[in-house]
Each structure stands twice: as structure tokens, then as C-alpha cells.
Design an enzyme around this catalytic site. Structure first.
Site, PDB file in Angstrom:
ATOM      1  N   SER A  81       0.798  -1.232   0.000  1.00 13.62           N
ATOM      2  CA  SER A  81       0.000   0.000   0.000  1.00 13.62           C
ATOM      3  C   SER A  81       0.827   1.277   0.000  1.00 13.62           C
ATOM      4  CB  SER A  81      -0.950   0.010   1.202  1.00 13.62           C
ATOM      5  OG  SER A  81      -2.001  -0.905   1.006  1.00 13.62           O
ATOM      6  N   LYS A  84       0.245   3.659  -2.823  1.00 14.09           N
ATOM      7  CA  LYS A  84      -0.826   4.661  -2.809  1.00 14.09           C
ATOM      8  C   LYS A  84      -0.272   6.089  -2.744  1.00 14.09           C
ATOM      9  CE  LYS A  84      -4.500   1.802  -0.740  1.00 14.09           C
ATOM     10  NZ  LYS A  84      -3.971   0.550  -0.195  1.00 14.09           N
ATOM     11  N   SER A 136      -6.060   3.610   4.227  1.00 15.46           N
ATOM     12  CA  SER A 136      -5.485   2.731   3.206  1.00 15.46           C
ATOM     13  C   SER A 136      -6.573   2.000   2.436  1.00 15.46           C
ATOM     14  CB  SER A 136      -4.526   1.704   3.838  1.00 15.46           C
ATOM     15  OG  SER A 136      -3.708   1.118   2.853  1.00 15.46           O
TER      16      SER A 136
END
Length: 467
Positions: A81, A84, A136
Site C-alpha cells: 500500500s 498509494k 489505506s
């Protein structure tokens, strides 16, 4: 057998032409960063950087761009993640935070961590970015791409942005970093600790990015539940909190700006963040770590602040590639006007005068030459007309054309043709009339283009002189 030997020999010559090894001097950030172990300045007075379980990390000084210490900085690992953050720096400049959108079923059904979205509910882009960087949300990552025009163009822009900031170890195939939905190999989606630090550096130039990664709580909008509808509320929602343990919890890190963590079973733990103390900002990133990496992240930040002033540079966080400069139009050549300028101060401009009058002078010279030639021809004709006739008689003279038939046989003794056009006076001996010349003015004067006959009279026909 000979064919096989020839093939092997050719392969040994041609293969090196296509196998281009990676040289240390071409590594982004500096040659030292090509190493895989621990990298730092070994000068006296600088302590060794932390030895942590993470397979790769970077400690950098934001103000100077110096890499203070690193471990396998360009090693390629699954980002999870932390990818991102690339989604955020790509889409924040492209989307209006007040823009509203409804997510698709594909976004709502995203696997893994999610904020919780409803296809019938409207969300702002601001909502989605908070859900992306705080909670997230894999669902909000897809929804942001939908607000940006679709998944495919957004991924293309993400990879272009990575190239622009020179994060060349990064390839994005998803906007949320998932590597099992769809299944992605390391070769298909990857990044590096160096690239994550570059992405964070770029993110800190965006005020909205700082706001999103630094937020600890946010009210997430949602349709009202049954109790809320009974109370007459048209909007429901709930609080979401950040996953960054350096911002919250029992041990928040002093001066922490914010960051983004990630985890998948293939990628293991990853984190990128920044903190500021005494006017100096330290960026850290780590990849392929154990799940409880927060103490390691604190150790990297502590070392960076303690050794920042003494540590030399092991490399550099490079700047983005500058945009191409527009091509300058070619300088226009100074063209002098065709007009002739007469200035009392400067006097006449003879160069312009000559350029403007050159053509006219040439034409004038041609006309003058033609007139001069015609004048000479006219004078010659008059002189011939004024010349005395040859001895012995009168001469009948013709113009430039050939004489008419029979004219050559005429003599002085032929009978003279007379007529009214001969006029009242009698011509003298030797009078010559040139064919083509106009007659003298008189009552029976022909037109200017007519010619008069040239009669030849016998002497005996002329009247005697009277006393």
C-alpha cells in the site's frame, strides 16, 4: 557440427552487443547507491546507521537532498500500500477536491482494506483522498481513478509521474498496491526504498498531500442507518483514523509530518514517512520488513536527526526531470522598409534610395536607348531626303519594301503621270519624294499615314519661265 561451432562463435560476438550491464555511474542518485549492503559516510565521528530487519531502507535530508544512509536502496521489492503515495501525487494535481462522484460496483467490491463505500452515495474527491492515505482504502484508490477518467489512463499517468520524478525502479499495475487481486509477480509491479523516498519528497511539495497524510481522524460520509433516519437525519457516517502509528498511539513521534504504511503476505511490511525538527526534515523509507517495524522506523528517524549535520553524502535524492522548454521562434531578420526616408538629422538614406530607384533607373535607361535609336534613324532619313539627286535626272525612291513589279524598268524618259494630287507648284529638277513620308500640309493633304506618289516629269513638259 561446424554449424554449431559457427553459431556459438557468432553468439559470443553478438551477445555482448545486446547485453548492456548496469554500471554504477548510471545509478540514479549516485554510484554508491548501487551497493546492496549498508551505505553511509565512514568519516570519523559518524556512528553506523541502524541495523534493522528490513531488507532495504533510505534515510535522507529533505533540505539538502543528501542520502545520509541506506541499505540496498535500489533493490526492487513489492510496494504493497505504499504505492498509494504514487497514486496520490499523481491525482492530487489533476482532481478538484470538491468534485463529487458515485463509485462503481468494482470500486466498492475491492478486496483487502477498505473504508466502506456505497454505489448510491456521493463522495467528494477530498473524502476519497482521506480514505486512501489514512485508512489505506483499496476501494477509494479505484474510485479516485474513476473520478480521473478510468483505471487505464490513471495507471498510465502514475507510471509517467514515476518516470518524471526519476523513480525508475517503480512499475505500477494497480492504484492500491495489491499484488494478489489480480495476482502480480515482482517483475510486474515493484518499487524501491529510494523511489519511495523520491515519491515522499514530491508529495511534501503538495499542501493537500501533507494534510491527508497528517490527518489522524476524519468523518467519513455514509447513508444514514435506521436509527439516524428515525431521528430525521439525511446523512450518516463514522470516524476513520490513520494507520500511521508514528502519529497516534502511546508513542507518537515528535515532529512527525505523516506517512504511509503497507502490508501484503508477499511484500511483507513497508513504510515511507517524514518528520521535522528544528527546521530540518528527515525522510525515511523501508521495504520487506517484519510486521512490527514501527520501532525500526523510529530508529531510522532518530539516527537521521542525530547525524544529519556530521554525515557526508552517500548519494542524492534527485530532482524531477524539468519539463521541456518551448522552442524559441527564430529571430526575425531585420527588414529595411522600402520607403525612402529623408531626415533633417540623418540626411537622405542613399542605400534605401538606391534600392528603391534601381529598378526605375534601369527602365529609364532602356526607354532612353530606344528613343535615341529612333531619333538617329529619323535623322538619317531626313539627311537622305535632303541629299542632292544623282546627276542626270530625277530619282524615284521607295521605302524599305522591295519596289513594285516593273519599277526597275522605268527610266527618266518615261511619260510623267500627272494628277490633281501633284499640287499647284511644279517640282524642280531633282526633287525626290521618299515613300512613306507624309505630304506637306495643304487642302488636299492626305492622312498622316498615306504616302504621296513620286512623279517624274520630262524636262520638255515643264512650262517655260516667264519674264
Amino acid at each position: 557440427m561446424r554449424t554449431l561451432i559457427a553459431f556459438v562463435a557468432i553468439s559470443g560476438v553478438v551477445a555482448p552487443l545486446y547485453a548492456v550491464p548496469a554500471h554504477a555511474d548510471t545509478v540514479v542518485g549516485g554510484p554508491e547507491l548501487s551497493k546492496h549492503g549498508y551505505i553511509w559516510d565512514h568519516s570519523a565521528g559518524v556512528s553506523a546507521p541502524p541495523h534493522i530487519q528490513a531488507s532495504s531502507y533510505v534515510i535522507a535530508d529533505l533540505e539538502t537532498g543528501r542520502i545520509l544512509a541506506a541499505k540496498d536502496p535500489h533493490g526492487e521489492y513489492r510496494p504493497a500500500s505504499t504505492l498509494k503515495t504514487l497514486t496520490a501525487i499523481t491525482l492530487i494535481p489533476r482532481l478538484n477536491p470538491t468534485q463529487k462522484m458515485k463509485p462503481s460496483q468494482n470500486a466498492v467490491n475491492a478486496s483487502g482494506s477498505a473504508v466502506g463505500m456505497d454505489t448510491k452515495w456521493t463522495y467528494t474527491v477530498r473524502d476519497l483522498f482521506h480514505g486512501l492515505l489514512m485508512q489505506s482504502g483499496n476501494d477509494t484508490a479505484i474510485a479516485l481513478c474513476e473520478a480521473n477518467g478510468g483505471l487505464a489512463p490513471s495507471l498510465e499517468q502514475m507510471n509517467a509521474e514515476a518516470h518524471r520524478i526519476q523513480a525508475l525502479d517503480t512499475v505500477a499495475r494497480t492504484p492500491n498496491g495489491l499484488d494478489d487481486d489480480p495476482p502480480l509477480t515482482l517483475a510486474q509491479q515493484h518499487s524501491s526504498a529510494y523511489d519511495l523516498a523520491l515519491i515522499m519528497k514530491q508529495g511534501l511539495t503538495l499542501p493537500d498531500f501533507r494534510k491527508y497524510v497528517g490527518a489522524t481522524l476524519y468523518h467519513w460520509p455514509a447513508p444514514p442507518d435506521k436509527k439516524e433516519r428515525e431521528k430525521g437525519k439525511k446523512t450518516g457516517g463514522y470516524e476513520i483514523g490513520t494507520h500511521d502509528h508514528l502519529l497516534i498511539g502511546s508513542r507518537p513521534y515528535r515532529g512527525m509530518i505523516g506517512g504511509k504504511n503497507g502490508w501484503t503476505s508477499h511484500a511483507l511490511g513497508s513504510f515511507v514517512g517524514a518528520a521535522t525538527r528544528d527546521g530540518h526534515t528527515i525522510i525515511i523509507s523501508l521495504m520487506h520488513a517484519q510486521s512490527d517495524f514501527w520501532d525500526d522506523a523510529r530508529a531510522l528517524l532518530d539516527w537521521g536527526f542525530e547525524e544529519r549535520a556530521k554525515a557526508g553524502s552517500a548519494g542524492t535524492l534527485v530532482d524531477p526531470i524539468p519539463p521541456p522548454q518551448p522552442k524559441k521562434p527564430p529571430a526575425a531578420a531585420t527588414k529595411r522598409p522600402n520607403t525612402v526616408r529623408l531626415s533633417p538629422a540623418d540626411g537622405p538614406d542613399w542605400r534605401k534610395l538606391g534600392a528603391a530607384g534601381g529598378g526605375g533607373l534601369a527602365l529609364l535607361a532602356i526607354v532612353a536607348g530606344l528613343l535615341f535609336g529612333l531619333r538617329r534613324r529619323r535623322r538619317a532619313a531626313l539627311a537622305e531626303a535632303a541629299a542632292p539627286p544623282p546627276a542626270g535626272g530625277r530619282v524615284r525612291t521607295f521605302g524599305p519594301e522591295r519596289p513594285p513589279s516593273g519599277a526597275a524598268s522605268e527610266t527618266r524618259d518615261e511619260a510623267t503621270r500627272t494628277g490633281p494630287e501633284s499640287g499647284s507648284g511644279s517640282p524642280h529638277r531633282g526633287d525626290v519624294k521618299v515613300a512613306g513620308a507624309p505630304l506637306s500640309s495643304g487642302p488636299a493633304e492626305p492622312s498622316a499615314r498615306e504616302t504621296a506618289p513620286n512623279p517624274v516629269r520630262r524636262v520638255e513638259d515643264e512650262p517655260a519661265d516667264e519674264d
